[in-house]
Motif scaffolding. Sequence first.
Motif, PDB file in Angstrom:
ATOM      1  N   ARG A 148      -5.496   1.954  15.617  1.00 47.20           N
ATOM      2  CA  ARG A 148      -6.169   2.692  14.244  1.00 47.20           C
ATOM      3  C   ARG A 148      -6.892   1.488  13.518  1.00 47.20           C
ATOM      4  N   THR A 149      -8.124   1.975  12.898  1.00 46.02           N
ATOM      5  CA  THR A 149      -8.913   0.992  12.359  1.00 46.02           C
ATOM      6  C   THR A 149      -8.975   1.343  10.792  1.00 46.02           C
ATOM      7  N   HIS A 150      -8.810   2.655  10.336  1.00 48.71           N
ATOM      8  CA  HIS A 150      -9.100   3.217   9.112  1.00 48.71           C
ATOM      9  C   HIS A 150      -7.912   4.413   8.731  1.00 48.71           C
ATOM     10  N   HIS A 151      -7.259   4.354   7.768  1.00 47.14           N
ATOM     11  CA  HIS A 151      -6.580   5.447   7.154  1.00 47.14           C
ATOM     12  C   HIS A 151      -7.326   5.747   5.882  1.00 47.14           C
ATOM     13  N   ILE A 152      -7.906   7.045   5.854  1.00 49.86           N
ATOM     14  CA  ILE A 152      -8.585   7.599   4.830  1.00 49.86           C
ATOM     15  C   ILE A 152      -7.657   8.457   4.099  1.00 49.86           C
ATOM     16  N   HIS A 153      -7.304   8.077   2.759  1.00 48.63           N
ATOM     17  CA  HIS A 153      -6.334   8.908   1.816  1.00 48.63           C
ATOM     18  C   HIS A 153      -7.226   9.652   0.922  1.00 48.63           C
ATOM     19  N   VAL A 154      -7.185  10.962   0.929  1.00 48.44           N
ATOM     20  CA  VAL A 154      -8.286  11.651   0.180  1.00 48.44           C
ATOM     21  C   VAL A 154      -7.349  12.331  -0.933  1.00 48.44           C
ATOM     22  N   TYR A 155      -7.732  12.128  -2.172  1.00 47.48           N
ATOM     23  CA  TYR A 155      -7.037  12.590  -3.482  1.00 47.48           C
ATOM     24  C   TYR A 155      -8.061  13.252  -4.357  1.00 47.48           C
ATOM     25  N   GLN A 156      -7.554  14.516  -4.748  1.00 41.98           N
ATOM     26  CA  GLN A 156      -8.258  15.109  -6.223  1.00 41.98           C
ATOM     27  C   GLN A 156      -8.028  13.705  -6.989  1.00 41.98           C
ATOM     28  N   PHE A 157      -9.448  13.834  -7.800  1.00 41.71           N
ATOM     29  CA  PHE A 157      -9.380  12.881  -8.926  1.00 41.71           C
ATOM     30  C   PHE A 157      -8.393  12.568  -9.777  1.00 41.71           C
ATOM     31  N   ASP A 158      -7.784  13.839 -10.138  1.00 42.94           N
ATOM     32  CA  ASP A 158      -6.532  13.628 -11.218  1.00 42.94           C
ATOM     33  C   ASP A 158      -5.092  13.652 -10.539  1.00 42.94           C
ATOM     34  N   ASN A 159      -4.991  13.213  -9.408  1.00 47.20           N
ATOM     35  CA  ASN A 159      -3.733  13.083  -8.718  1.00 47.20           C
ATOM     36  C   ASN A 159      -2.991  11.925  -9.331  1.00 47.20           C
ATOM     37  N   PRO A 160      -1.495  12.051  -9.550  1.00 52.40           N
ATOM     38  CA  PRO A 160      -0.877  10.968 -10.187  1.00 52.40           C
ATOM     39  C   PRO A 160      -0.805   9.590  -9.387  1.00 52.40           C
ATOM     40  N   GLN A 161      -0.912   9.983  -7.802  1.00 53.18           N
ATOM     41  CA  GLN A 161      -0.520   8.890  -6.750  1.00 53.18           C
ATOM     42  C   GLN A 161      -1.669   7.902  -6.909  1.00 53.18           C
ATOM     43  N   ILE A 162      -2.782   7.982  -7.475  1.00 53.35           N
ATOM     44  CA  ILE A 162      -4.037   7.267  -7.431  1.00 53.35           C
ATOM     45  C   ILE A 162      -3.677   5.911  -8.312  1.00 53.35           C
ATOM     46  N   LYS A 163      -3.191   6.508  -9.435  1.00 49.53           N
ATOM     47  CA  LYS A 163      -2.817   5.035 -10.332  1.00 49.53           C
ATOM     48  C   LYS A 163      -1.713   4.139  -9.524  1.00 49.53           C
ATOM     49  N   ARG A 164      -0.799   4.785  -9.024  1.00 47.58           N
ATOM     50  CA  ARG A 164       0.331   3.782  -8.340  1.00 47.58           C
ATOM     51  C   ARG A 164      -0.146   2.854  -7.372  1.00 47.58           C
ATOM     52  N   HIS A 165      -1.261   3.462  -6.492  1.00 44.63           N
ATOM     53  CA  HIS A 165      -1.722   2.654  -5.377  1.00 44.63           C
ATOM     54  C   HIS A 165      -2.760   1.533  -6.149  1.00 44.63           C
ATOM     55  N   LEU A 166      -3.473   1.982  -6.980  1.00 43.40           N
ATOM     56  CA  LEU A 166      -4.512   1.071  -7.350  1.00 43.40           C
ATOM     57  C   LEU A 166      -3.824  -0.056  -8.571  1.00 43.40           C
ATOM     58  N   VAL A 167      -2.743   0.266  -9.064  1.00 38.95           N
ATOM     59  CA  VAL A 167      -2.105  -0.654 -10.051  1.00 38.95           C
ATOM     60  C   VAL A 167      -1.634  -1.593  -9.152  1.00 38.95           C
ATOM     61  N   PHE A 168      -0.938  -1.051  -8.016  1.00 35.39           N
ATOM     62  CA  PHE A 168       0.020  -2.076  -7.067  1.00 35.39           C
ATOM     63  C   PHE A 168      -1.025  -2.855  -6.378  1.00 35.39           C
ATOM     64  N   ARG A 169      -2.321  -2.599  -6.156  1.00 35.00           N
ATOM     65  CA  ARG A 169      -3.549  -3.564  -5.514  1.00 35.00           C
ATOM     66  C   ARG A 169      -3.815  -4.493  -6.562  1.00 35.00           C
ATOM     67  N   ASP A 170      -4.169  -4.015  -7.860  1.00 37.94           N
ATOM     68  CA  ASP A 170      -4.511  -5.002  -8.799  1.00 37.94           C
ATOM     69  C   ASP A 170      -3.655  -5.905  -9.144  1.00 37.94           C
ATOM     70  N   TYR A 171      -2.203  -5.402  -9.232  1.00 42.87           N
ATOM     71  CA  TYR A 171      -1.179  -6.455  -9.594  1.00 42.87           C
ATOM     72  C   TYR A 171      -1.319  -7.590  -8.384  1.00 42.87           C
ATOM     73  N   LEU A 172      -1.248  -7.466  -7.325  1.00 38.82           N
ATOM     74  CA  LEU A 172      -1.223  -8.104  -6.053  1.00 38.82           C
ATOM     75  C   LEU A 172      -2.593  -8.980  -6.215  1.00 38.82           C
ATOM     76  N   ARG A 173      -3.610  -8.555  -6.624  1.00 37.57           N
ATOM     77  CA  ARG A 173      -4.831  -9.172  -6.570  1.00 37.57           C
ATOM     78  C   ARG A 173      -4.735 -10.455  -7.793  1.00 37.57           C
ATOM     79  N   THR A 174      -4.088 -10.127  -8.808  1.00 42.27           N
ATOM     80  CA  THR A 174      -3.841 -10.914  -9.799  1.00 42.27           C
ATOM     81  C   THR A 174      -2.391 -11.987  -9.973  1.00 42.27           C
ATOM     82  N   HIS A 175      -1.573 -11.785  -8.838  1.00 44.16           N
ATOM     83  CA  HIS A 175      -0.499 -12.406  -8.653  1.00 44.16           C
ATOM     84  C   HIS A 175      -0.053 -13.108  -7.472  1.00 44.16           C
ATOM     85  N   PRO A 176      -0.568 -14.085  -7.221  1.00 45.44           N
ATOM     86  CA  PRO A 176      -0.637 -14.822  -5.969  1.00 45.44           C
ATOM     87  C   PRO A 176       0.608 -15.502  -5.427  1.00 45.44           C
ATOM     88  N   LYS A 177       1.623 -15.462  -6.191  1.00 47.87           N
ATOM     89  CA  LYS A 177       2.902 -15.774  -5.747  1.00 47.87           C
ATOM     90  C   LYS A 177       3.501 -14.346  -5.282  1.00 47.87           C
TER      91      LYS A 177
END
Length: 171
Positions: free
Chosen positions: A96-125
């Motif tokens: 596998r090279t890609h997983h495409i996760h398609v969500y409708q714009f108002d799905n509550p899962q979106i926030k969880r994924h993006l907040v986790f990503r942004d948290y890691l991007r700003t917390h190197p420890k």
Amino acid sequence: MKVRLSEYDENWSKMFEDEAQFLGEVLDDEIIRFEHFGSTSVLRMNAKPVIDMMCLVKDIEKIDMFNDQMRLLGYDVAGEWGIQGRRLFRKGGEKRTHHIHVYQFDNPQIKRHLVFRDYLRTHPKEVEQYRCLKEELAQRYDDTAYYSKAKKPFIKEMEQRALKWFEEQGK
């Protein structure tokens, strides 16, 4: 499937961009935007070399009309795959090279994924701690199912810290 853990690769962001451009032409008017998330989106993070992409769309039900076309283009059509309101497409078969996760714009899962990503991007420890855990688990487990299950408690705990951080930022 066997765990393939790789060191961070600067090409992952290009692979995301290329696939987003390609899928933008396929899904066209349904797309609002693409987001690169998961470990391949975090600098210095070891990861399974599979690009996790989020595709935000206007109407999730309309995405099902693309299933045959996506199959013809080499994607495995996995449906919701355990997350209500999501459509998952996987590219590359056993390599596998890609997983495409398609969500409708108002799905509550979106926030969880993006907040986790942004948290890691700003917390190197936190990135280092997560990277070490992934290496340890990759040594212990050959199969991705066991590897992923073993990571879950750590991820859930980190997600809670990430959501708290997000709320404290006033976002």
